[in-house]
Design an enzyme around this catalytic site. Structure first.
Site, mmCIF file in Angstrom:
data_model
loop_
_atom_site.group_PDB
_atom_site.id
_atom_site.type_symbol
_atom_site.label_atom_id
_atom_site.label_comp_id
_atom_site.label_asym_id
_atom_site.label_seq_id
_atom_site.Cartn_x
_atom_site.Cartn_y
_atom_site.Cartn_z
ATOM 1 N N ILE A 12 0.844 -1.208 0.000
ATOM 2 C CA ILE A 12 0.000 0.000 0.000
ATOM 3 C C ILE A 12 0.876 1.255 0.000
ATOM 4 C CG2 ILE A 12 -1.936 1.162 1.136
ATOM 5 C CD1 ILE A 12 -2.520 -1.576 2.535
ATOM 6 N N SER A 34 12.072 -5.542 5.366
ATOM 7 C CA SER A 34 11.711 -6.849 5.932
ATOM 8 C C SER A 34 10.645 -7.535 5.090
ATOM 9 C CB SER A 34 11.237 -6.705 7.379
ATOM 10 O OG SER A 34 10.132 -5.830 7.447
ATOM 11 N N ASN A 35 9.855 -6.759 4.347
ATOM 12 C CA ASN A 35 8.835 -7.373 3.484
ATOM 13 C C ASN A 35 8.777 -6.647 2.139
ATOM 14 O OD1 ASN A 35 6.912 -9.355 3.004
ATOM 15 N ND2 ASN A 35 5.216 -8.056 3.649
ATOM 16 N N SER A 125 -7.386 -1.063 10.480
ATOM 17 C CA SER A 125 -8.003 -2.158 9.728
ATOM 18 C C SER A 125 -9.449 -2.369 10.155
ATOM 19 C CB SER A 125 -7.187 -3.419 10.016
ATOM 20 O OG SER A 125 -7.904 -4.558 9.652
ATOM 21 N N THR A 127 -10.591 -5.033 10.802
ATOM 22 C CA THR A 127 -10.624 -6.143 11.770
ATOM 23 C C THR A 127 -11.011 -5.624 13.166
ATOM 24 O OG1 THR A 127 -8.273 -5.911 12.204
ATOM 25 C CG2 THR A 127 -8.897 -7.594 10.601
ATOM 26 N N TYR A 150 -2.023 -9.570 15.868
ATOM 27 C CA TYR A 150 -1.951 -8.537 14.812
ATOM 28 C C TYR A 150 -3.124 -7.564 14.958
ATOM 29 C CZ TYR A 150 -2.766 -6.215 10.394
ATOM 30 O OH TYR A 150 -3.030 -5.237 9.453
ATOM 31 N N LYS A 154 -3.494 -3.201 16.039
ATOM 32 C CA LYS A 154 -4.204 -2.091 15.393
ATOM 33 C C LYS A 154 -5.095 -1.370 16.417
ATOM 34 C CE LYS A 154 -2.300 -2.572 11.503
ATOM 35 N NZ LYS A 154 -1.280 -1.602 11.126
ATOM 36 N N PHE A 178 -10.578 -1.806 4.486
ATOM 37 C CA PHE A 178 -11.248 -3.092 4.305
ATOM 38 C C PHE A 178 -10.240 -3.994 3.550
ATOM 39 C CE2 PHE A 178 -15.386 -3.003 6.364
ATOM 40 C CZ PHE A 178 -15.234 -1.779 7.010
ATOM 41 N N ARG A 231 -16.609 -9.967 1.665
ATOM 42 C CA ARG A 231 -15.677 -8.913 2.064
ATOM 43 C C ARG A 231 -15.842 -7.715 1.142
ATOM 44 N NH1 ARG A 231 -15.578 -11.881 5.481
ATOM 45 N NH2 ARG A 231 -13.905 -13.076 6.459
ATOM 46 N N GLY A 297 -11.599 -18.220 12.686
ATOM 47 C CA GLY A 297 -11.310 -16.790 12.773
ATOM 48 C C GLY A 297 -11.922 -15.963 11.648
ATOM 49 N N ASP A 298 -12.468 -16.616 10.606
ATOM 50 C CA ASP A 298 -13.072 -15.832 9.516
ATOM 51 C C ASP A 298 -14.459 -15.336 9.929
ATOM 52 O OD1 ASP A 298 -11.064 -15.911 7.647
ATOM 53 O OD2 ASP A 298 -11.820 -17.695 6.620
#
Ligand code: NAD
Length: 337
Positions: A12, A34-35, A125, A127, A150, A154, A178, A231, A297-298
């Site tokens: 992003i 790192s990513n 997020s 979440t 994680y 947030k 989202f 989603r 977890g979904d």
């Protein structure tokens, strides 16, 4: 006046750097690779013809963060993307997530609170809402207990920022994303998931590319029209543009509160099968997939009420699910060629 983008070489972040440069901002990126990789700098430059400034700094290094602000005394705003983001890994290694996502945030804010004024945009997020009771989800929807370390970073991050703005000249906007998908239309930058993708769209494109045997659709017995989870997929370029608009709001002192929160989504819920269908349409091929058991977890469904972002930020998504799938596919083909 420069804009600091932490994690600016990530998925992003890199798209946001492009949109900032398109609007004439000078960007400094902090990333510890790192990513991501420095190849992303070339991708950004190939789109905008401008090489952003880059500092290879690990934000967990408090002294390095301090030295950065000694060196750059003209940072007008900070967009903070840098974080670890793999939900499953966060369950395995919670302290890594708390150290990286919370430690980095604290060190940045410690520097910013010493400035006469600071403008801060935070990657949060959806979440935080867990399985919301009411769809679409607006910003007043209650925060639910986080389902992973994680997700917790947030929530804690939002609280830390809110506390600090009360006692400093930091003004902040918390952006609750989202599901960001897609890539830049040039295919010069995109998402680079490490290992087996956790997210649906890179898994689809890798399967179509032959890197994965088949996609597992986790559950087709959810209480949704086709039984698969729903989603809100948002094109990463639309998401990136929202950051520029949010930053501009702070720079123009148009914010009403010291901390403002916006949902960033398309406002449309799409099921897993609809996403597969959109992919098959734009790629002109059938995708190998099977129905598997539900995944722990979904949540069943999550899509955004975007009224606040539309009316207050004056921002709206412009790109469709199909355009996002097309760009993701183009990107996947490019990186494997
Ligand atoms: P990403 O992994 O592609 O980008 C994060 C970047 O931060 C990477 O380039 C990484 O190298 C860098 N980084 C990580 N820790 C660092 C540290 N200590 N110091 C310096 N750099 C560091 O992730 P992304 O998908 O672009 O996500 C960006 C932000 O948005 C994250 O905060 C993530 O939690 C949040 N977010 C992402 C999603 C999503 O689905 N991608 C959804 C909601 C929120």
């Amino acid at each position: 006046m420069k804009i600091l983008v932490t994690g600016g070489l990530g998925f992003i972040g890199s798209h946001t750097v492009v949109e900032l440069q398109n609007k004439g901002f000078e960007v400094v990126i902090i990333d510890n690779l790192s990513n991501s990789s420095t190849a992303v700098l070339e991708g950004i430059t190939s789109i905008t013809n401008q090489l952003p400034l880059f500092e290879n700094i690990d934000l967990r290094d408090k002294d390095a963060v301090h030295n950065f602000f000694e060196k750059y005394t003209d940072i007008a705003g900070v967009i903070h993307f840098a974080a670890s983001k793999a939900v499953g890994e966060s369950v395995e290694k919670p302290l890594l997530y708390y150290e990286n996502n919370i430690g980095s945030l604290v060190y940045l804010l410690q520097e910013l609170q010493n400035l006469p004024e600071a403008h801060f945009i935070f990657s949060s997020s959806c979440t935080v809402y867990g399985q919301a009771e009411k769809m679409p989800i607006d910003e007043n929807s209650p925060i639910q207990a986080a389902m992973s370390p994680y997700g917790n970073t947030k929530q804690i991050g939002e609280e830390i920022i809110t506390d600090v703005t009360k006692v400093s000249n930091i003004k902040a906007i918390l952006l609750r994303y989202f599901n960001p998908i897609g890539a830049h239309s040039s295919a010069a930058i995109g998402e680079l998931p490490l290992g087996v993708p956790q997210n649906l769209v890179p898994f689809i494109t890798q399967t179509a590319m032959g890197l994965r045997k088949e996609l597992s659709v986790y559950g087709n017995d959810y209480p949704t029209p086709d039984g698969t989870c729903i989603r809100d997929y948002i094109h990463v370029v639309d998401l990136a543009k929202a950051h520029v608009v949010a930053l501009q709001r702070l720079l123009d002192k148009k914010n009403i509160e010291k901390v403002e929160i916006f949902n960033l989504g398309s406002g449309v819920g799409s099921s897993v099968l609809e996403v597969i269908e959109a992919f098959e349409k734009v790629s002109n091929q059938k995708l190998a997939y099977k129905i598997a058991n539900r995944r722990e977890g979904d949540v069943t469904m999550a899509y955004a009420n975007t009224d606040k972002a539309n009316s207050i930020l004056g921002w709206k998504t412009q790109l469709s699910l199909e355009e996002a799938m097309e760009s993701a596919w183009k990107w996947e083909q490019k990186i494997r060629s």
